[in-house]
Design an enzyme around this catalytic site. Structure first.
Site, PDB file in Angstrom:
ATOM      1  N   ARG A  34      18.511 -21.320  12.778  1.00 60.29           N
ATOM      2  CA  ARG A  34      19.380 -22.221  12.007  1.00 60.29           C
ATOM      3  C   ARG A  34      20.341 -21.433  11.109  1.00 60.29           C
ATOM      4  NH1 ARG A  34      15.201 -27.221  10.724  1.00 60.29           N
ATOM      5  NH2 ARG A  34      15.974 -28.570  12.368  1.00 60.29           N
ATOM      6  N   LYS A 199       5.795 -34.391  13.419  1.00 57.48           N
ATOM      7  CA  LYS A 199       6.327 -35.483  12.587  1.00 57.48           C
ATOM      8  C   LYS A 199       6.143 -36.797  13.360  1.00 57.48           C
ATOM      9  CE  LYS A 199       9.750 -32.587  10.213  1.00 57.48           C
ATOM     10  NZ  LYS A 199      11.190 -32.220  10.126  1.00 57.48           N
ATOM     11  N   GLY A 357      13.953 -27.820  14.933  1.00 56.61           N
ATOM     12  CA  GLY A 357      13.570 -26.539  14.350  1.00 56.61           C
ATOM     13  C   GLY A 357      12.298 -25.979  14.963  1.00 56.61           C
ATOM     14  N   GLY A 381      14.863 -34.478  14.631  1.00 57.35           N
ATOM     15  CA  GLY A 381      14.997 -35.915  14.388  1.00 57.35           C
ATOM     16  C   GLY A 381      16.445 -36.361  14.537  1.00 57.35           C
TER      17      GLY A 381
HETATM   18  C1  3PG Z   1      14.434 -30.904  10.507  1.00 59.71           C
HETATM   19  O1  3PG Z   1      13.692 -29.915  10.454  1.00 59.71           O
HETATM   20  O2  3PG Z   1      14.357 -31.747  11.428  1.00 59.71           O
HETATM   21  C2  3PG Z   1      15.509 -31.064   9.476  1.00 59.71           C
HETATM   22  O3  3PG Z   1      15.654 -29.922   8.698  1.00 59.71           O
HETATM   23  C3  3PG Z   1      15.251 -32.280   8.621  1.00 59.71           C
HETATM   24  O4  3PG Z   1      14.082 -32.120   7.897  1.00 59.71           O
HETATM   25  P1  3PG Z   1      13.281 -33.413   7.368  1.00 59.71           P
HETATM   26  O5  3PG Z   1      12.650 -34.074   8.575  1.00 59.71           O
HETATM   27  O6  3PG Z   1      12.268 -32.885   6.394  1.00 59.71           O
HETATM   28  O7  3PG Z   1      14.281 -34.324   6.716  1.00 59.71           O
END
Ligand code: 3PG
Length: 401
Positions: A34, A199, A357, A381
């Site tokens: 990144r 996530k 990422g 995301g």
């Molecule tokens: C990611 O890693 O997808 C982005 O940096 C956004 O991070 P976040 O999901 O914590 O908002």
């Protein structure tokens, strides 16, 4: 709005919102993708003689100062990559930031400390975000928004600040959208999306919108256990979103109605605990609690049969988007599923895109090269929500959607 639309930036203080949310282990960056992806915009602005004020988040420190999430190592890495000194401010809008910005000469760069150490950055209350964005705006004459990975977040530096300062999208956002547009406008079939990662709640939400757009959806990573539970299987101590089980049942029914294949693991790697020194066995996906670890067993990777089945579907596809590792690839015993899927992507005769990422870090850490894939997106995301056809606050505010 592009950088050119901001006119001459020579001598101007330009806030550059990057996504420098890189993976760290013991304070060391394990994948600087990144940071590298941010370089074209930063170099273009330095060449114009702008004074660069770089802002980013790192992790989710929830509005609290937490040294574990400091951007200091990222500023140091940026200095190495860009080949010139990069100053670092130990706060975001306080005395350190103000002094560092005041000291900038034309072409100089400062990185401010993690935006998310300030509760206003991520607040759900509009007025709180606007108040923080207003403080930030005092540090710049213009905003170049280039954190593609975070454009799906309605956060102060992504959304509100762009309404206060003259603002434009940077080169990374433009480059990402170039590729992702190819996935949304008539992707060549068979179109396969592979979802994994940790996530889970974020990603379960996108599936409903993705289903009508794809031919196959392969499910691995943390979310697979909620799918297994939705089919009535026990998942031991694995990651499970109990309140999403009904939603997932709805997805399975909807996929059947649409004729979309949701492909779930048939075997998983179950561990005695979370750690590289854990004991582990491969077991059928419907027998997770029948291992020696019983209900304490923890699924940490897809099994080899599943990985082979996923790989076969991927290799046959013309368009592939992959978001989220298949297992805990950072721990060697649980990296095989991710490695097999990554290898299959390198053999796609069509467009293959790795997004996010963690997935990008995974392919690089496992020894693949960026040029073995069609595109490695910095957005996880963000790219998923874009593919869903959603409007993203950080793009909309710049007139890019
Ligand atoms: C990611 O890693 O997808 C982005 O940096 C956004 O991070 P976040 O999901 O914590 O908002």
């Amino acid at each position: 709005r592009t950088i050119e639309s901001l006119g001459s930036l020579h001598g101007k203080r330009v806030i550059v919102r990057c996504d420098l949310n890189v993976p760290l282990k013991d304070g060391q960056i394990t994948d600087d993708g990144r940071v590298r992806a941010s370089l074209p915009t930063l170099k273009a602005l330095v060449e114009q003689g702008a004074r660069l004020v770089i802002v980013s988040h790192l992790g989710r420190p929830d509005g609290q100062v937490n040294p574990k999430y400091s951007l200091a190592p990222v500023a140091a890495r940026l200095a190495e990559l860009i080949g010139s000194p990069v100053a670092f401010a130990t706060d975001t809008v306080g005395e350190s930031a103000q002094a560092a910005v005041a000291a900038l000469a034309d072409g100089d760069i400062v990185v401010l400390e993690n935006l998310r150490f300030n509760a206003g950055e991520t607040s759900k209350v509009d007025a709180e975000r606007v108040a923080f964005a207003t403080e930030l705006s005092a540090l710049g004459d213009a905003l170049v928004s280039d954190g593609f990975g975070v454009v799906h977040r309605k956060q102060a530096s992504v959304f509100d600040l762009a309404q206060i300062l003259p603002s434009a999208a940077g080169l990374l956002i433009a480059a990402e959208l170039d590729v992702l547009d190819r996935l949304t406008e008539k992707p060549e079939a068979p179109y396969t999306v592979i979802l994994g990662g940790s996530k889970v709640s974020d990603k379960l939400g996108v599936i409903g919108h993705l289903l009508p757009r794809v031919n196959s959806l392969l499910i691995g990573g943390g979310m697979l256990f909620t799918f297994l539970a939705a089919q009535g299987h026990k998942v031991g101590a694995s990651l499970l979103e109990v309140d999403q089980i009904e939603t997932v049942r709805g997805y399975l029914a909807e996929a059947e109605r649409l004729g979309v294949k949701i492909v779930l693991p048939t075997d998983v790697v179950v561990a005695s605990k979370f750690g590289a020194d854990a004991e582990y066995v491969t077991t059928p996906a419907d027998q997770i609690e029948d291992t020696p670890f019983g209900a304490a067993g923890l699924g940490l990777d897809i099994g080899p049969d599943t990985a082979a089945a996923f790989a076969a579907i991927i290799r046959e596809s013309k368009t592939v988007f992959w978001n989220g590792p298949m297992g805990v690839f950072e721990l060697a015993p649980f990296a095989d599923g991710t490695r097999t899927v990554a290898a299959a992507l390198t053999e796609v005769n069509g467009l293959s895109v790795v997004g996010g990422g963690d997935s990008a870090a995974a392919v690089r850490i496992l020894g693949f090269n960026d040029d073995q894939f069609g595109h490695i997106s910095t957005g996880g995301g963000a790219s998923l929500e874009f593919l869903e056809g959603k409007r993203l606050p950080g793009l909309e505010v710049l007139g890019w959607q």
